[in-house]
Design a protein around this motif. Structure first.
Motif, PDB file in Angstrom:
ATOM      1  N   GLN A 197     -41.631 -46.432 -22.490  1.00  0.00           N
ATOM      2  CA  GLN A 197     -42.190 -46.986 -21.250  1.00  0.00           C
ATOM      3  C   GLN A 197     -41.843 -48.263 -20.537  1.00  0.00           C
ATOM      4  OE1 GLN A 197     -44.280 -44.323 -20.732  1.00  0.00           O
ATOM      5  NE2 GLN A 197     -46.026 -45.594 -20.095  1.00  0.00           N
ATOM      6  N   LYS A 202     -43.049 -48.943 -16.799  1.00  0.00           N
ATOM      7  CA  LYS A 202     -44.339 -48.506 -16.532  1.00  0.00           C
ATOM      8  C   LYS A 202     -45.396 -48.998 -17.597  1.00  0.00           C
ATOM      9  CE  LYS A 202     -43.193 -43.649 -14.430  1.00  0.00           C
ATOM     10  NZ  LYS A 202     -43.357 -42.343 -14.848  1.00  0.00           N
ATOM     11  N   LYS A 294     -43.155 -48.347  -9.331  1.00  0.00           N
ATOM     12  CA  LYS A 294     -42.975 -48.779 -10.636  1.00  0.00           C
ATOM     13  C   LYS A 294     -43.173 -50.394 -10.473  1.00  0.00           C
ATOM     14  CE  LYS A 294     -40.130 -45.083 -12.215  1.00  0.00           C
ATOM     15  NZ  LYS A 294     -38.929 -44.726 -12.860  1.00  0.00           N
ATOM     16  N   ASP A 296     -43.942 -53.542 -14.008  1.00  0.00           N
ATOM     17  CA  ASP A 296     -43.987 -53.993 -15.399  1.00  0.00           C
ATOM     18  C   ASP A 296     -44.830 -55.007 -15.570  1.00  0.00           C
ATOM     19  OD1 ASP A 296     -43.082 -54.152 -17.863  1.00  0.00           O
ATOM     20  OD2 ASP A 296     -41.670 -55.704 -17.337  1.00  0.00           O
TER      21      ASP A 296
END
Length: 297
Positions: A197, A202, A294, A296
């Motif tokens: 991940q 993500k 995307k 983080d």
């Protein structure tokens, strides 16, 4: 399985597989942090600061692990004693080490960059990476527990039982449920999921770890048969009480994240543009994509 020293010193002390696997776990976590931090393009200064912080936090975390276990033992026996037989508890080490690392991170980043902004914006990334590093290190630690014969399950004649010297029969081996091995497997799988991940940029990994491992630990504690001290809640072990708190923290992080996003937008967690890099020659462009892409967290 083999709790005896592999290396002996003149004073009678030694290094066993328990200590070796603990060290392997710490090194593996540091290597993983460096790889993932590079993947997320974390500034070099922050990476070095965090690596130093990890070393210090391991020492502080161990002290907290022993302190917490001494408190648990005192609740059970009425005597607060810290000596070579006190033992240590994972959650005590996790809490103490995490608090130490957070303190070093925010104070150090403020000194390095002369601003709080960079440290604040990179903290979610640090928390996510740490969420993968902790179960990786813990998994190796549980293999160390398997070798030492601690943190085991009940005696069994089942095929999956493993003979261990659990200290109950003066050096004789007893076949018990290898909960340490089962937990190590779970931790490595959890770490792998979180690594994937993070690599993809993500998800919100910190609460996944807190809730995922918390639920696992709460359940598996019912099957342990070693002495873990007492808690102030009858019927629950000290780790189960701590687990409940940390699961609630994980849920609170999820709620807080969505509340902040609803008020300030997902871009609030996007890393600042043109932040100074440690080389002094390069400039750090936005480390995240647009809010619709995307991110983080």
């Amino acid at each position: 399985m083999y709790p005896y020293p592999l290396i002996r010193f003149s004073d009678g002390s030694g290094i066993s597989l328990y200590e070796i696997f603990m060290l392997v776990g710490v090194i593996a976590a540091m290597v993983l942090f460096s790889v993932l931090a590079e993947r997320r393009k974390m500034p070099g200064k922050l990476q070095n600061l965090i690596l130093i912080g990890i070393v210090i936090s391991v020492v502080v975390g161990y002290l907290f692990a022993v302190l917490f276990q001494a408190i648990y033992n005192a609740l059970e026996s009425g005597q607060f004693i810290i000596d070579e037989n006190t033992g240590a508890t994972f959650y005590g080490g996790l809490i103490g080490g995490a608090l130490c690392l957070i303190l070093i991170y925010f104070v150090g980043s403020r000194v390095l960059f002369h601003t709080n902004q960079i440290g604040e914006r990179w903290f979610p990334t640090l928390a996510n990476i740490a969420a993968a590093c902790v179960p990786l290190a813990h998994g190796f630690g549980r293999i160390g527990c398997l070798m030492a014969g601690c943190c085991h399950g009940a005696e069994t004649d089942a095929w999956y039982g493993i003979a261990m010297d659990i200290g109950s029969l003066d050096g004789e081996y007893v076949k018990v449920v290898p909960l340490q091995l089962f937990e190590a497997i779970f931790l490595f799988v959890l770490a792998a999921i979180l690594i994937v991940q993070i690599w993809r940029g993500k998800g919100l990994e910190a609460p996944v770890y807190l809730i995922g491992y918390g639920v696992w630990r709460f359940i598996i504690e019912f099957f342990r048969s070693d002495d873990r001290g007492a808690s102030f809640i009858p019927g629950l072990s000290p780790s189960q009480v701590t687990t409940i708190v940390l699961v609630l923290v994980g849920i609170a992080i999820y709620i807080g994240y969505f509340v902040i996003c609803s008020k300030k937008g997902r871009s609030y967690f996007t890393l600042p543009e043109n932040a100074e890099k440690d080389t002094g020659k390069e400039k750090m462009v936005s480390q995240e994509l647009k809010p619709s892409d995307k991110t983080d967290h």
